[in-house]
Design a protein around this motif. Structure first.
Motif, PDB file in Angstrom:
ATOM      1  N   ILE A 255       0.849  -1.195   0.000  1.00 43.72           N
ATOM      2  CA  ILE A 255       0.000   0.000   0.000  1.00 43.72           C
ATOM      3  C   ILE A 255       0.885   1.245   0.000  1.00 43.72           C
ATOM      4  O   ILE A 255       1.742   1.393   0.874  1.00 43.72           O
ATOM      5  CB  ILE A 255      -0.925   0.006   1.235  1.00 43.72           C
ATOM      6  N   TYR A 256       0.673   2.139  -0.950  1.00 44.52           N
ATOM      7  CA  TYR A 256       1.449   3.379  -0.995  1.00 44.52           C
ATOM      8  C   TYR A 256       0.678   4.446  -1.760  1.00 44.52           C
ATOM      9  O   TYR A 256      -0.349   4.175  -2.386  1.00 44.52           O
ATOM     10  CB  TYR A 256       2.823   3.155  -1.629  1.00 44.52           C
ATOM     11  N   GLY A 257       1.201   5.679  -1.713  1.00 49.93           N
ATOM     12  CA  GLY A 257       0.566   6.797  -2.412  1.00 49.93           C
ATOM     13  C   GLY A 257       0.053   7.837  -1.440  1.00 49.93           C
ATOM     14  O   GLY A 257       0.383   7.837  -0.251  1.00 49.93           O
ATOM     15  N   GLY A 258      -0.777   8.742  -1.953  1.00 48.32           N
ATOM     16  CA  GLY A 258      -1.402   9.755  -1.116  1.00 48.32           C
ATOM     17  C   GLY A 258      -2.521   9.157  -0.290  1.00 48.32           C
ATOM     18  O   GLY A 258      -2.865   7.977  -0.428  1.00 48.32           O
ATOM     19  N   ILE A 259      -3.139   9.975   0.560  1.00 52.68           N
ATOM     20  CA  ILE A 259      -4.124   9.427   1.490  1.00 52.68           C
ATOM     21  C   ILE A 259      -5.354   8.878   0.771  1.00 52.68           C
ATOM     22  O   ILE A 259      -5.990   7.944   1.261  1.00 52.68           O
ATOM     23  CB  ILE A 259      -4.537  10.463   2.555  1.00 52.68           C
ATOM     24  N   GLY A 260      -5.691   9.427  -0.393  1.00 53.17           N
ATOM     25  CA  GLY A 260      -6.813   8.889  -1.150  1.00 53.17           C
ATOM     26  C   GLY A 260      -6.540   7.470  -1.607  1.00 53.17           C
ATOM     27  O   GLY A 260      -7.395   6.582  -1.502  1.00 53.17           O
ATOM     28  N   ASN A 261      -5.333   7.232  -2.103  1.00 53.95           N
ATOM     29  CA  ASN A 261      -4.944   5.892  -2.535  1.00 53.95           C
ATOM     30  C   ASN A 261      -4.847   4.938  -1.352  1.00 53.95           C
ATOM     31  O   ASN A 261      -5.367   3.815  -1.389  1.00 53.95           O
ATOM     32  CB  ASN A 261      -3.592   5.943  -3.251  1.00 53.95           C
ATOM     33  N   VAL A 262      -4.154   5.378  -0.304  1.00 56.22           N
ATOM     34  CA  VAL A 262      -3.903   4.513   0.849  1.00 56.22           C
ATOM     35  C   VAL A 262      -5.210   4.083   1.506  1.00 56.22           C
ATOM     36  O   VAL A 262      -5.405   2.905   1.834  1.00 56.22           O
ATOM     37  CB  VAL A 262      -2.992   5.232   1.862  1.00 56.22           C
ATOM     38  N   ARG A 263      -6.104   5.026   1.700  1.00 57.87           N
ATOM     39  CA  ARG A 263      -7.370   4.705   2.368  1.00 57.87           C
ATOM     40  C   ARG A 263      -8.144   3.644   1.585  1.00 57.87           C
ATOM     41  O   ARG A 263      -8.662   2.677   2.160  1.00 57.87           O
ATOM     42  CB  ARG A 263      -8.214   5.970   2.526  1.00 57.87           C
ATOM     43  N   ASN A 264      -8.233   3.810   0.278  1.00 59.41           N
ATOM     44  CA  ASN A 264      -8.987   2.845  -0.517  1.00 59.41           C
ATOM     45  C   ASN A 264      -8.273   1.510  -0.640  1.00 59.41           C
ATOM     46  O   ASN A 264      -8.919   0.465  -0.741  1.00 59.41           O
ATOM     47  CB  ASN A 264      -9.296   3.436  -1.893  1.00 59.41           C
ATOM     48  N   ASP A 265      -6.948   1.513  -0.615  1.00 57.64           N
ATOM     49  CA  ASP A 265      -6.217   0.249  -0.647  1.00 57.64           C
ATOM     50  C   ASP A 265      -6.451  -0.556   0.631  1.00 57.64           C
ATOM     51  O   ASP A 265      -6.569  -1.786   0.596  1.00 57.64           O
ATOM     52  CB  ASP A 265      -4.721   0.511  -0.830  1.00 57.64           C
ATOM     53  N   ILE A 266      -6.513   0.125   1.772  1.00 58.83           N
ATOM     54  CA  ILE A 266      -6.790  -0.573   3.033  1.00 58.83           C
ATOM     55  C   ILE A 266      -8.201  -1.147   3.019  1.00 58.83           C
ATOM     56  O   ILE A 266      -8.432  -2.300   3.420  1.00 58.83           O
ATOM     57  CB  ILE A 266      -6.597   0.371   4.232  1.00 58.83           C
ATOM     58  N   ILE A 267      -9.164  -0.359   2.540  1.00 55.85           N
ATOM     59  CA  ILE A 267     -10.543  -0.846   2.469  1.00 55.85           C
ATOM     60  C   ILE A 267     -10.641  -2.047   1.533  1.00 55.85           C
ATOM     61  O   ILE A 267     -11.311  -3.048   1.845  1.00 55.85           O
ATOM     62  CB  ILE A 267     -11.486   0.283   2.012  1.00 55.85           C
ATOM     63  N   SER A 268      -9.968  -1.984   0.380  1.00 53.49           N
ATOM     64  CA  SER A 268      -9.989  -3.111  -0.556  1.00 53.49           C
ATOM     65  C   SER A 268      -9.379  -4.359   0.070  1.00 53.49           C
ATOM     66  O   SER A 268      -9.876  -5.479  -0.126  1.00 53.49           O
ATOM     67  CB  SER A 268      -9.227  -2.749  -1.835  1.00 53.49           C
ATOM     68  N   THR A 269      -8.301  -4.181   0.834  1.00 53.66           N
ATOM     69  CA  THR A 269      -7.670  -5.317   1.508  1.00 53.66           C
ATOM     70  C   THR A 269      -8.633  -5.942   2.512  1.00 53.66           C
ATOM     71  O   THR A 269      -8.756  -7.177   2.594  1.00 53.66           O
ATOM     72  CB  THR A 269      -6.383  -4.872   2.216  1.00 53.66           C
ATOM     73  N   LEU A 270      -9.323  -5.105   3.291  1.00 48.99           N
ATOM     74  CA  LEU A 270     -10.318  -5.622   4.236  1.00 48.99           C
ATOM     75  C   LEU A 270     -11.405  -6.397   3.504  1.00 48.99           C
ATOM     76  O   LEU A 270     -11.803  -7.498   3.919  1.00 48.99           O
ATOM     77  CB  LEU A 270     -10.946  -4.466   5.021  1.00 48.99           C
ATOM     78  N   ARG A 271     -11.879  -5.841   2.420  1.00 46.04           N
ATOM     79  CA  ARG A 271     -12.975  -6.466   1.679  1.00 46.04           C
ATOM     80  C   ARG A 271     -12.583  -7.841   1.143  1.00 46.04           C
ATOM     81  O   ARG A 271     -13.316  -8.822   1.293  1.00 46.04           O
ATOM     82  CB  ARG A 271     -13.394  -5.537   0.537  1.00 46.04           C
ATOM     83  N   TYR A 272     -11.408  -7.936   0.511  1.00 43.78           N
ATOM     84  CA  TYR A 272     -10.986  -9.213  -0.069  1.00 43.78           C
ATOM     85  C   TYR A 272     -10.593 -10.229   1.003  1.00 43.78           C
ATOM     86  O   TYR A 272     -10.775 -11.435   0.820  1.00 43.78           O
ATOM     87  CB  TYR A 272      -9.837  -8.995  -1.052  1.00 43.78           C
ATOM     88  N   SER A 273     -10.060  -9.771   2.134  1.00 44.24           N
ATOM     89  CA  SER A 273      -9.687 -10.713   3.190  1.00 44.24           C
ATOM     90  C   SER A 273     -10.930 -11.311   3.847  1.00 44.24           C
ATOM     91  O   SER A 273     -10.963 -12.511   4.157  1.00 44.24           O
ATOM     92  CB  SER A 273      -8.810 -10.026   4.239  1.00 44.24           C
ATOM     93  N   ILE A 274     -11.968 -10.495   4.056  1.00 45.42           N
ATOM     94  CA  ILE A 274     -13.218 -11.016   4.622  1.00 45.42           C
ATOM     95  C   ILE A 274     -13.875 -11.973   3.635  1.00 45.42           C
ATOM     96  O   ILE A 274     -14.359 -13.048   4.008  1.00 45.42           O
ATOM     97  CB  ILE A 274     -14.172  -9.855   4.976  1.00 45.42           C
TER      98      ILE A 274
END
Length: 467
Positions: A121-140
């Motif tokens: 996960i890297y980039g500005g806060i817009g990228n980082v926030r959505n990457d974390i959410i995507s990770t949560l979604r796919y892990s669940i």
């Protein structure tokens, strides 16, 4: 007599008077003082000629217009404390709903403790926030654990994105809140603080693979499940499987899981508490200057009315080919006036264009009074802000812009788009309704709360960023 001739005559008389004084008081220090005085007075004469002389006095400081009877530029402690407490509750606990995610987790029939996603996960806060959410979604969805997650910090000049300098999510987010709320809503979802901690859960060697939805085979549409790909890995018995997971930024349309899920999952990762508090302090000062006699016991009952603008002209935006100042600023001025908002909060990472925007705003009809977060924080809070990194300070801008009466940003920016999608939840059409997209000549998206200016084309950010 012309203005130029009048100015020249004034300067000649000034020099003559100084010469006479020097003849009377001959010494070196008198000469030095007289030269300095001539320079100062000459500058004032020239300034008197310039157009800047006709600007209001506050054009240099750009505070919002205030009631002259207001006791202070900043609100009193009682008002400020009450406002911040109310604002913090409203922005986090007040809007938090875990029931949808809870149902999602309960529908997962298999949880694998021997498999963990290790997101990149890297980039500005817009990228980082959505990457974390995507990770949560796919892990669940896959019923697997998460390592970290960690954030790769950007370089100070913002040009180098992947610096290999990892930090945990508390760098930008409230990690304690995230872990606590997810433990309650989704107790089967496990987090590991390090790769070593995950590997220690097995005595056998850990198998490492890389997988991301973008690279998995799919006949049609985006990959919504990574479970088949993980199940297909022939891991030896007793071994753990660590999945290097380049987070798929803006890959999955958020409404594919329904609006309730899209609107809820972002609530699990609020920004860090110090940024939330500073944003509340900014809004508090805006409210106080707008209505200095508000009831201190319920200050948040009268939120300030202001236009929020994201001026994306910093060095990294220029390098990426974003629309320039001459495209963004005039449109922002038009939007502010169209919504009868003369108080403007500006978020920008570029000092020179910020100064230009402030000065040009005052020349609009009616004048637009532009401020930044630095203008609205008292000295103690400014010291806290100055101790933050670039991306941490941007969290304050994000939270203030989300609270604006109307917002405008640039369509090429994931930061602007994140603010828009967060506000869109409260719009008439909602996150998954049909809003305006790309049919005008001056905007990519527009609704009753926000506008993204730029080329009239569909932006993937509009449909693929979580609020």
């Amino acid at each position: 007599m012309s203005s130029d001739a009048s100015t020249s005559l004034c300067l000649r008389r000034l020099v003559l008077a100084m010469s006479q004084l020097y003849q009377r008081y001959r010494n070196r220090w008198t000469l030095v003082l007289l030269v300095l005085l001539v320079s100062l007075l000459s500058s004032l004469v020239l300034f008197r000629k310039s157009e800047a002389w006709d600007l209001p006095v506050f054009s240099l400081l750009t505070p919002l217009p205030t009631d002259s009877s207001a006791p202070s530029t900043f609100p009193p402690p009682k008002f400020k404390n009450a406002f911040i407490s109310s604002a913090l509750y409203s922005s986090v606990e007040g809007g938090f709903n875990e029931t949808i995610i809870q149902a999602w987790c309960q529908s997962q029939t298999r949880w694998r403790q021997d498999v963990a996603l290790d997101p990149i996960i890297y980039g500005g806060i817009g990228n980082v926030r959505n990457d974390i959410i995507s990770t949560l979604r796919y892990s669940i969805e896959a019923g697997v654990a998460i390592i970290g997650p960690f954030i790769i910090q950007r370089s100070p000049d913002l040009i180098e994105i992947d610096t290999k300098n990892e930090t945990d999510v508390s760098y930008l987010f409230d990690q304690a809140f995230m872990r606590s709320k997810l433990a309650h809503a989704c107790p089967e979802l496990r987090f590991f603080d390090s790769r070593e901690d995950f590997e220690k859960t097995s005595t056998a060697l850990t198998m490492v693979i890389q997988a991301t939805p973008r690279d998995l085979p799919q006949d049609e549409g985006p990959v919504t499940s990574i479970s088949p790909a993980l199940d297909a890995q022939p891991a030896p018995a007793g071994s753990n499987l660590r999945v290097i997971f380049p987070a798929p930024f803006a890959y999955l349309p958020i409404c594919i899981d329904g609006a309730p899920f899209a609107d809820s999952i972002g609530g699990f990762i609020p920004f860090r508490q110090d940024a939330q508090r500073l944003a509340a302090a900014v809004l508090c000062t805006l409210a106080w200057r707008d209505s200095p006699h508000l009831n201190s016991s319920s200050p948040a009952s009268a939120p300030p009315a202001f236009f929020g603008a994201h001026l994306r002209t910093a060095v990294d935006a220029t390098a990426a080919g974003f629309p320039g100042y001459d495209m963004q600023a005039p449109r922002y001025f038009e939007i502010a006036k169209a919504h009868n908002l003369t108080s403007v909060f500006l978020a920008s990472g570029d000092y020179q264009t910020t100064k230009k925007f402030i000065a040009e705003g005052l020349l609009e009809d009616p004048p637009l009074y532009v401020v930044t977060k630095h203008d609205l924080l008292d000295p103690a809070d400014l010291k806290l802000l100055d101790g933050m990194s670039w991306d941490q300070q941007a969290l304050v801008d994000y939270l203030v812009l989300v609270a604006s009466s109307y917002f405008a940003g640039v369509s090429a920016s994931s930061f602007s788009a994140n603010v828009m999608v967060k506000r869109r939840v409260s719009s008439v059409s909602g996150s998954c309704g049909k809003g305006f997209e790309g049919t005008a000549t001056d905007a990519t998206y527009r609704d009753e709360l926000s506008e993204l200016v730029g080329e009239p084309k569909s932006s993937i950010f509009i449909s693929n960023l979580y609020p």
